[in-house]
Scaffold this motif. Structure first.
Motif, PDB file in Angstrom:
ATOM      1  N   LYS A   1       3.762   5.825  -5.414  1.00 52.04           N
ATOM      2  CA  LYS A   1       3.844   5.863  -7.190  1.00 52.04           C
ATOM      3  C   LYS A   1       2.728   6.883  -7.370  1.00 52.04           C
ATOM      4  O   LYS A   1       2.804   7.677  -8.369  1.00 52.04           O
ATOM      5  N   SER A   2       1.487   6.799  -6.745  1.00 57.31           N
ATOM      6  CA  SER A   2       0.257   7.631  -7.122  1.00 57.31           C
ATOM      7  C   SER A   2       0.719   8.968  -6.969  1.00 57.31           C
ATOM      8  O   SER A   2       0.388  10.199  -7.736  1.00 57.31           O
ATOM      9  N   LYS A   3       1.650   9.296  -5.894  1.00 60.52           N
ATOM     10  CA  LYS A   3       1.732  10.700  -5.707  1.00 60.52           C
ATOM     11  C   LYS A   3       2.853  11.167  -6.590  1.00 60.52           C
ATOM     12  O   LYS A   3       2.858  12.188  -7.088  1.00 60.52           O
ATOM     13  N   GLU A   4       4.030  10.116  -6.931  1.00 58.05           N
ATOM     14  CA  GLU A   4       4.960  10.531  -8.062  1.00 58.05           C
ATOM     15  C   GLU A   4       4.048  11.045  -9.389  1.00 58.05           C
ATOM     16  O   GLU A   4       4.478  11.867  -9.974  1.00 58.05           O
ATOM     17  N   LYS A   5       3.291  10.224  -9.675  1.00 54.95           N
ATOM     18  CA  LYS A   5       2.351  10.285 -10.879  1.00 54.95           C
ATOM     19  C   LYS A   5       1.748  11.611 -10.966  1.00 54.95           C
ATOM     20  O   LYS A   5       1.743  12.358 -11.910  1.00 54.95           O
ATOM     21  N   GLU A   6       1.069  11.987  -9.874  1.00 54.51           N
ATOM     22  CA  GLU A   6       0.344  13.146  -9.521  1.00 54.51           C
ATOM     23  C   GLU A   6       1.502  14.435  -9.852  1.00 54.51           C
ATOM     24  O   GLU A   6       0.958  15.427 -10.320  1.00 54.51           O
ATOM     25  N   SER A   7       2.559  14.165  -9.092  1.00 52.08           N
ATOM     26  CA  SER A   7       3.550  15.413  -9.089  1.00 52.08           C
ATOM     27  C   SER A   7       4.233  15.743 -10.406  1.00 52.08           C
ATOM     28  O   SER A   7       4.262  16.736 -11.140  1.00 52.08           O
TER      29      SER A   7
ATOM     30  N   ARG B   1       0.674  -1.101   0.072  1.00 56.46           N
ATOM     31  CA  ARG B   1      -0.096  -0.068   0.083  1.00 56.46           C
ATOM     32  C   ARG B   1       0.738   1.475  -0.140  1.00 56.46           C
ATOM     33  O   ARG B   1       0.490   2.331  -0.551  1.00 56.46           O
ATOM     34  N   ARG B   2       2.060   1.202   1.029  1.00 61.06           N
ATOM     35  CA  ARG B   2       2.917   2.319   0.931  1.00 61.06           C
ATOM     36  C   ARG B   2       3.546   2.655  -0.405  1.00 61.06           C
ATOM     37  O   ARG B   2       3.537   3.769  -1.037  1.00 61.06           O
ATOM     38  N   LYS B   3       3.927   1.599  -1.264  1.00 63.59           N
ATOM     39  CA  LYS B   3       4.531   1.670  -2.486  1.00 63.59           C
ATOM     40  C   LYS B   3       3.475   2.293  -3.654  1.00 63.59           C
ATOM     41  O   LYS B   3       3.888   3.150  -4.505  1.00 63.59           O
TER      42      LYS B   3
END
Length: 205
Positions: A185-191, A179-181
């Motif tokens: 990844k989701s935060k990285e894509k959004e950024s 879940r943490r990974k």
């Protein structure tokens, strides 16, 4: 009447003094109240004493036994200058001296305990001139051995529970890491997406 009261008072005072003297000179015996042992094992019955007089050559120790059915007392062991084992009875060849008179220890060991040994053991010590005092009592309870099948079942149950707990804890840790990974990844894509939107569009000539 006055003389009678005087004699009565003197008698009461004398009685109190004699009682105090008896208590001061009495032998105090100390034992455990209850002992639990497994059938077929050996058990040390501890008995210690304190006396107002030095240990004399006339010191004697008497161990007796009364079964749970409250039948007659049976001799278990006797000590006078040296240990004396019982010549007959249920404790013949099953009791040994384990005391140390110099340390005020008059303990014994009962070997190969049986269910029939359930009952109360008494320990009495006399040390001239201290011939009166308390009698120590030890209630012995002999319990049955735990069978191998019960031990095996208990070991399997504990082992299975431990393995199951390890599996559950491992699964929880793995799920949290995944879940943490996924969150990272989701935060990285959004950024990255936000960075692309902010890039200026070049003007055409």
């Amino acid at each position: 009447p006055m003389r009678g009261r005087t004699w009565l008072g003197a008698a009461l005072i004398l009685g109190a003094q004699l009682r105090a003297l008896w208590l001061a000179a009495a032998v105090e015996v100390h034992t455990a109240k209850e002992v639990v042992a497994v059938n077929g094992t050996n058990q040390r019955l501890k008995c210690t004493f304190s006396s107002s007089s030095p240990v004399s050559q006339q010191l004697s120790v008497s161990w007796n036994f009364q079964p749970e059915d409250l039948s007659a007392h049976e001799p278990v062991f006797y000590y006078l200058k040296e240990p004396y084992k019982p010549p007959s009875g249920r404790f013949k060849e099953r009791v040994t001296w384990d005391g140390n008179i110099e340390r005020n220890d008059v303990s014994i060991i009962i070997w190969n305990l049986q269910p029939s040994d359930n009952g109360t053991f008494t320990c009495q010590v006399t040390n001239w001139p201290d011939v009166y005092g308390t009698i120590g009592e030890v209630r012995l309870r002999v319990v049955q051995k735990v069978s191998f099948s019960e031990i095996h079942f208990l070991a399997v149950a504990i082992g299975s529970a431990s393995v199951l707990m390890i599996i559950v804890v491992t699964a929880v840790i793995i799920c949290r890491q995944r879940r943490r990974k996924a969150r990272d990844k989701s935060k990285e894509k959004e950024s990255l997406k936000m960075g692309e939107e902010k890039e200026p569009i070049p003007l055409e000539d």
